[in-house]
Scaffold this motif. Structure first.
Motif, PDB file in Angstrom:
ATOM      1  N   GLU A 196      -3.204   0.280   9.995  1.00  0.00           N
ATOM      2  CA  GLU A 196      -3.479  -0.825   9.047  1.00  0.00           C
ATOM      3  C   GLU A 196      -3.905  -2.082   9.813  1.00  0.00           C
ATOM      4  OE1 GLU A 196      -3.803  -0.451   6.015  1.00  0.00           O
ATOM      5  OE2 GLU A 196      -2.577   1.260   5.434  1.00  0.00           O
ATOM      6  N   ALA A 197      -3.245  -2.299  10.955  1.00  0.00           N
ATOM      7  CA  ALA A 197      -3.618  -3.458  11.774  1.00  0.00           C
ATOM      8  C   ALA A 197      -5.027  -3.277  12.329  1.00  0.00           C
ATOM      9  CB  ALA A 197      -2.619  -3.639  12.909  1.00  0.00           C
ATOM     10  N   ALA A 198      -5.297  -2.053  12.785  1.00  0.00           N
ATOM     11  CA  ALA A 198      -6.627  -1.769  13.362  1.00  0.00           C
ATOM     12  C   ALA A 198      -7.716  -1.932  12.305  1.00  0.00           C
ATOM     13  CB  ALA A 198      -6.642  -0.359  13.954  1.00  0.00           C
ATOM     14  N   ALA A 199      -7.385  -1.545  11.060  1.00  0.00           N
ATOM     15  CA  ALA A 199      -8.368  -1.652   9.976  1.00  0.00           C
ATOM     16  C   ALA A 199      -8.800  -3.113   9.773  1.00  0.00           C
ATOM     17  CB  ALA A 199      -7.792  -1.088   8.697  1.00  0.00           C
ATOM     18  N   GLY A 249       0.807  -1.218   0.000  1.00  0.00           N
ATOM     19  CA  GLY A 249       0.000   0.000   0.000  1.00  0.00           C
ATOM     20  C   GLY A 249       0.839   1.266   0.000  1.00  0.00           C
ATOM     21  N   PRO A 250       0.191   2.404   0.322  1.00  0.00           N
ATOM     22  CA  PRO A 250       0.881   3.704   0.274  1.00  0.00           C
ATOM     23  C   PRO A 250       2.104   3.798   1.194  1.00  0.00           C
ATOM     24  CG  PRO A 250      -1.434   3.941   0.989  1.00  0.00           C
ATOM     25  CD  PRO A 250      -1.218   2.504   0.682  1.00  0.00           C
ATOM     26  N   ILE A 251       2.084   3.091   2.325  1.00  0.00           N
ATOM     27  CA  ILE A 251       3.241   3.186   3.235  1.00  0.00           C
ATOM     28  C   ILE A 251       4.489   2.626   2.550  1.00  0.00           C
ATOM     29  CG2 ILE A 251       4.194   2.471   5.475  1.00  0.00           C
ATOM     30  CD1 ILE A 251       1.352   2.331   6.566  1.00  0.00           C
ATOM     31  N   GLY A 252       4.333   1.469   1.928  1.00  0.00           N
ATOM     32  CA  GLY A 252       5.457   0.849   1.224  1.00  0.00           C
ATOM     33  C   GLY A 252       5.978   1.751   0.107  1.00  0.00           C
ATOM     34  N   LYS A 253       5.059   2.380  -0.617  1.00  0.00           N
ATOM     35  CA  LYS A 253       5.462   3.267  -1.733  1.00  0.00           C
ATOM     36  C   LYS A 253       6.192   4.491  -1.205  1.00  0.00           C
ATOM     37  CE  LYS A 253       2.222   1.970  -5.303  1.00  0.00           C
ATOM     38  NZ  LYS A 253       1.328   1.066  -4.523  1.00  0.00           N
ATOM     39  N   LYS A 269       6.674   9.214  14.544  1.00  0.00           N
ATOM     40  CA  LYS A 269       5.422   8.805  15.226  1.00  0.00           C
ATOM     41  C   LYS A 269       4.327   8.503  14.214  1.00  0.00           C
ATOM     42  CE  LYS A 269       5.602  11.292  19.645  1.00  0.00           C
ATOM     43  NZ  LYS A 269       6.907  11.963  19.530  1.00  0.00           N
ATOM     44  N   ASP A 270       4.249   9.355  13.169  1.00  0.00           N
ATOM     45  CA  ASP A 270       3.168   9.210  12.188  1.00  0.00           C
ATOM     46  C   ASP A 270       3.275   7.885  11.439  1.00  0.00           C
ATOM     47  OD1 ASP A 270       2.404  11.634  13.008  1.00  0.00           O
ATOM     48  OD2 ASP A 270       3.050  12.728  11.202  1.00  0.00           O
ATOM     49  N   LEU A 271       4.514   7.518  11.130  1.00  0.00           N
ATOM     50  CA  LEU A 271       4.704   6.259  10.404  1.00  0.00           C
ATOM     51  C   LEU A 271       4.285   5.064  11.274  1.00  0.00           C
ATOM     52  CD1 LEU A 271       5.693   4.544   8.057  1.00  0.00           C
ATOM     53  CD2 LEU A 271       8.050   4.891   8.833  1.00  0.00           C
ATOM     54  N   ILE A 272       4.688   5.104  12.529  1.00  0.00           N
ATOM     55  CA  ILE A 272       4.312   4.002  13.434  1.00  0.00           C
ATOM     56  C   ILE A 272       2.782   3.956  13.565  1.00  0.00           C
ATOM     57  CG2 ILE A 272       4.493   3.089  15.793  1.00  0.00           C
ATOM     58  CD1 ILE A 272       7.296   4.358  15.940  1.00  0.00           C
ATOM     59  N   ALA A 273       2.186   5.142  13.698  1.00  0.00           N
ATOM     60  CA  ALA A 273       0.723   5.199  13.837  1.00  0.00           C
ATOM     61  C   ALA A 273       0.048   4.673  12.565  1.00  0.00           C
ATOM     62  CB  ALA A 273       0.290   6.637  14.127  1.00  0.00           C
ATOM     63  N   ALA A 274       0.621   5.010  11.419  1.00  0.00           N
ATOM     64  CA  ALA A 274       0.023   4.566  10.149  1.00  0.00           C
ATOM     65  C   ALA A 274       0.058   3.036  10.035  1.00  0.00           C
ATOM     66  CB  ALA A 274       0.767   5.199   8.979  1.00  0.00           C
TER      67      ALA A 274
END
Ligand code: LMR
Length: 334
Positions: free
Chosen positions: A327-330, A123-127, A318-323
């Motif tokens: 994904e896990a929460a989703a 997804g977008p995080i990997g990109k 922090k934002d990356l960890i939260a993102a």
């Protein structure tokens, strides 16, 4: 030789040389540090096969496994210099390059499942993570899976207290350093190629890796105890020298992208089975005791390792960890 025949001979030679030049395949040197018989080793070979077929031989891929060409740190330098064109370093090895964000993958228990992992890598995080490599002269092509890690040593590792004072080999990730310290161990960064000997000679007492790496490097021969802890993840980024990649004829690049897509599917399909088979093979040797944590012990590990996310938040973001956690929460897994 008469002048006319000399001119004829020279022109013929020039044509032959020209053809040879036009037909000389584009060479991709793909260097990596693990055995051929691992998820990454097999996927690299599959990419070679697919790439050479898809480009009808206009591209030749030479795979150099097992650190035969370069060790961990050197291979990244070699890629930037253009001495090799393709690598697949573990995601824990991008810190020294100045791209610390990749260490998010090393956070203990960050991925409750492979499903969550794939949402991140595909997804977008990997990109976004791949975009951070571009200023370093590197293009990210794909993420290849390996698996969740086991811990090993010459003593049983059931609870965090068992790690106290142990010298544990880690990859060059500050998150892994924090992880080992949180368990009470002394982390030591070593190149993958040096791990077996370091374990054998007692330079370090233990280590962590997915079973496929443990088994194919014969680490089980010098580690009496393996704990199935699944406390962290290990995977790869397949990367290329950007200048080389951008300079490829577009049709070749498209063909290679297709080959990479198929090799990635293959890599991700075999990772789990390779690790399961490796663990079974270690068990079969009868030399190493394999222990699976019970629920109470799992809870103790989680508790000991929980502070690592907070400790590393400034380094990774922090934002990356939260993102990633989002994904896990989703998927209802956090
Ligand atoms: C390690 O250095 O422990 C591993 O990351 C090696 C690898 O590439 O799987």
């Amino acid at each position: 030789m008469k002048l006319k025949s000399l001119v004829f001979a020279l022109s013929a030679a020039a044509i032959i040389a020209g053809n040879a030049c036009a037909q000389a395949p584009i060479l991709i040197k793909f260097s990596h540090v693990v055995a051929n018989d691992t998820p990454k080793g097999k996927a690299a070979e599959r990419f070679k096969e697919l790439a050479e077929k898809a480009t009808k031989g206009r591209v030749k891929v030479e795979v150099y496994p097992n650190s035969t060409l370069y060790k961990d740190k050197e291979e990244l330098e070699a890629l930037q210099l253009g001495a090799v064109q393709m690598l697949a370093p573990s995601l824990a090895k991008f810190g020294p390059l100045g791209v610390k964000e990749f260490e998010v993958f090393d956070l203990p228990y960050i991925f409750p499942s492979k499903e969550v992992l794939y949402r991140v890598t595909e997804g977008p995080i990997g990109k976004d993570l791949f975009k951070k490599l571009e200023p370093k002269g590197i293009t990210g092509l794909a993420y290849w899976d390996n698996g969740f890690k086991v811990m090993s040593a010459n003593k049983p590792l059931h609870v965090p207290a068992d790690f106290r004072g142990l010298k544990m080999r880690i990859q060059s990730s500050k998150v892994l350093d924090a992880q080992m310290r949180a368990l009470g161990a002394n982390p030591q960064v070593l190149a993958f190629s040096e791990v077996y000997q370091a374990l054998q000679t007692g330079v370090v007492d233990g280590t962590e890796n997915p079973p496929s790496n443990l088994y194919t490097q014969k680490m089980h021969e010098v580690q009496k105890h393996v704990t199935i802890s699944n406390h962290g993840y290990l995977g790869y980024a397949v990367i290329v020298n950007k200048k080389f990649w951008d300079g490829l004829p577009p049709d070749i690049r498209t063909a290679l992208e297709g080959a990479m897509k198929d090799a990635t599917k293959y890599a991700n399909a075999i990772a789990q089975q390779e690790n399961d088979a490796a663990l079974a093979a270690v068990q079969k040797t009868g030399k190493t005791t394999i222990y699976t944590l019970n629920d109470k012990e799992k809870a103790e590990w989680r508790k000991a390792l929980a502070p690592v996310q907070t400790q590393m938040a400034d380094r990774i973001g922090k934002d990356l960890i939260a993102a990633v956690n989002k994904e896990a929460a989703a998927l209802g897994q956090k």
